[in-house]
Design a protein around this motif. Structure first.
Motif: not given
Length: 607
Positions: A20, A26, A29-30, A33
């Motif tokens: 982080g 965003e 985040r994965s 994404n």
């Protein structure tokens, strides 16, 4: 035990880094994404190319990303000495020998005049921006406001390269003069490793140690760094006065014959390299956020320091060429060994001491400036926001300072000075040219005020100014004896500047301090900077192109998506508060794009 253990765990978390801290957006985040973001790269790139930040965004929202305010402790006196300390260093004490002996001869004084004029024009442009937008981002923030995110990022990468290379060059020069001070040859403390590539096989451990010491000072206190800087700079000025006075007692006017053995081309080629000697004043503009009264202090500090530096340079090189024939000047430690050549062997120790003082202040101011650039770039999330953190106790950006000086130390350990100086000049001239273009845009274009017809005239005029300057530089580089090309390109530049002055109405006047003679002064800055670029060797442009390609790769895979998500989040926050997106940035984040699968961006008002 539970409380104690919890306290220990909390302290450990506070001192550790997580994903982080580096990729909180965003899009990261994965993996889902991220792949979704990559598919939308063209749309996001278009948005970022067309987006322009607002001054209020840079002054408030972006600055707030650091968590803590930088302390406003600097005055015009501090800035002037920072300017002198930032500029007078390796350029005058090392590159003078190289360019006098191999590039321009005694006419090197004209090379310093040309470089000085170019630097002074850039100083005026920087000063107006620094007064109007007093933030730590310097030219990155100015370009983001006037030319948009994408151009600002390309400039940002070259700004960081400029500081790392400049610091590395000065650190290696520090070693050469330190050797002279200890009565050794300049290259005695360098370790040669024959198995490494040429120009990268002379290892300099002393340069690494100097970078570490400078880092410690830079992270502790800006005001403390300022005090150390102007004490060292005063000593440095006294040594410069000694060089001039003592050197002129051994002057021989016959050494000025021939004056220009390499012709006009040698003068301009040398001026392109010697522009390195003026690099550093832009670091002062990054201190605007820590200045008590930017409207008064920045113009006095920047312009005043550049006048002092330019005069000192010209008198010093005149003295050097009067002391010794140009073809006998040493390329590594010219001033020290010039005194030895005229029978003042003891004086070389005074010169070496003064040179070390000067290079130390250059490294210190560069460390302060480069960290603030990286801090502001990270505030926009084009670089990981971990670099934007400001230490609550010291009020300095510790993470950014340590990272930049670590990179500087690595480059200084391996790379020779001639490689560093040419590449540095390209990056610097490129950025200064962009800042001059940004100033023209600032004066002649305001979104929502400037008519489309006037905007188109502005685009045409700036394109002709830049295009004719590039053509002039290219013709200079390719044609050694021709003159017909100049008859075409120079009038185009002149007429384009006249057209800008006559046919495009001013859209904005400076609030506090303004550059005089607009558009002539910034137009001349564009032309001179591009012309000097045309005098730099091909190999340096190839390295510059490789670095720019690496920047674009990073931007397309990381920086673009991080800055896009940050802008979108800012827009959503303002939208909930009933504030239109156009008050955050000029441009838009399309409501049809997504941060990733399953996360749809809400509709956002566009300009």
């Amino acid at each position: 035990m539970g409380d104690a253990g919890g306290g220990t765990m909390r302290r450990r978390r506070a001192c550790s880094c997580s994903k982080g801290d580096f990729l909180p957006e965003e899009s990261f985040r994965s993996w889902g994404n991220y792949w979704g973001a990559l598919r939308e790269t063209p749309a996001r790139l278009r948005d970022r190319v067309l987006s322009r930040s607002l001054e209020t965004t840079e002054l408030h929202e972006v600055k707030a990303q650091s968590g803590h305010e930088m302390k406003r402790t600097l005055t015009w006196w501090d800035l002037m000495w920072f300017g002198i300390g930032a500029v007078i260093g390796a350029g005058i004490f090392v590159l003078t020998g190289q360019e006098t002996k191999e590039g321009a001869g005694p006419a090197v004084v004209l090379s310093y005049v040309v470089s000085g004029v170019s630097a002074m024009l850039s100083v005026f442009c920087y000063t107006e921006f620094a007064v109007e937008i007093p933030v730590a981002g310097g030219s990155f923030a100015y370009l983001r406001v006037e030319l948009g995110d994408f151009v600002a990022f390309i400039a940002a990468g070259n700004i960081l390269l400029e500081y790392v290379i400049g610091g590395a060059a000065v650190a290696r020069s520090w070693t050469s003069y330190f050797a002279t001070l200890l009565n050794h040859d300049p290259s005695d403390f360098v370790i040669t490793v024959h198995s490494l590539a040429k120009d990268y096989n002379e290892l300099d451990p002393i340069a690494v140690g100097v970078c570490c010491i400078i880092c410690a000072f830079a992270v502790l206190s800006t005001k403390g760094s300022s005090r150390l800087n102007y004490i060292a700079s005063i000593v440095h000025i006294l040594v410069i006065i000694f060089i001039i006075v003592a050197g002129l007692t051994k002057a021989n006017t016959q050494n000025y014959t021939p004056f220009a053995p390499f012709g006009a081309r040698g003068v301009f080629k040398a001026s392109a390299v010697l522009f390195f000697a003026y690099v550093g004043f832009d670091a002062v503009s990054t201190m605007a956020e820590e200045t008590k009264n930017p409207a008064r202090d920045i113009p006095i500090g920047l312009v005043g320091s550049m006048v002092v530096v330019t005069v000192a340079y010209c008198v010093m090189v005149i003295t050097l060429c009067l002391m010794q024939p140009y073809d006998q000047i040493d390329v590594d430690a010219p001033f020290s060994l010039a005194f030895k050549a005229v029978g003042m062997d003891w004086a070389k120790y005074v010169v070496a001491f003064g040179a070390l003082k000067g290079m130390t202040t250059v490294l210190l101011v560069g460390a302060v400036g480069q960290a603030r650039y990286l801090t502001h770039i990270a505030r926009t999330h084009m670089m990981p926001p971990w670099f934007a953190k400001v230490n609550e106790k010291t009020g300095t950006p510790v993470n950014a300072t340590v990272t930049m000086l670590a990179a500087t130390a690595v480059i200084a350990f391996f790379t020779k000075l001639n490689i560093l100086s040419n590449l540095l000049s390209i990056s610097t001239l490129f950025i200064f040219m962009l800042v001059a273009v940004a100033l023209l845009v600032r004066r002649y274009y305001v979104s929502g005020v400037t008519k489309p017809a006037d905007r188109n005239k502005l685009i045409i005029c700036i394109s002709l100014i830049v295009g004719s300057s590039i053509a002039t530089a290219a013709y200079w580089g390719l044609s050694e004896h021709g003159w017909i090309g100049y008859v075409i390109t120079v009038p185009i530049w002149f007429l384009a500047t006249v057209a800008l002055r006559v046919f495009v109405p001013h859209a904005r006047d400076p609030k506090l301090w303004g550059v005089p003679l607009v558009p002539w002064l910034p137009s001349a800055s564009i032309a001179i900077n591009i012309f000097l670029l045309g005098s730099i060797d091909r190999a340096s442009f190839e390295r510059f192109g490789l670095w720019t390609a690496l920047l674009l790769l990073y931007y397309f895979f990381f920086g673009l998506h991080a800055s896009y998500d940050t802008a979108k989040e800012s827009a959503e926050t303002r939208g909930k508060a009933g504030v239109k997106w156009k008050n955050v940035e000029e441009g838009h984040v399309s409501s049809t794009t997504h941060a990733g699968p399953g996360s749809e961006a809400p509709a956002i008002p566009s300009t």
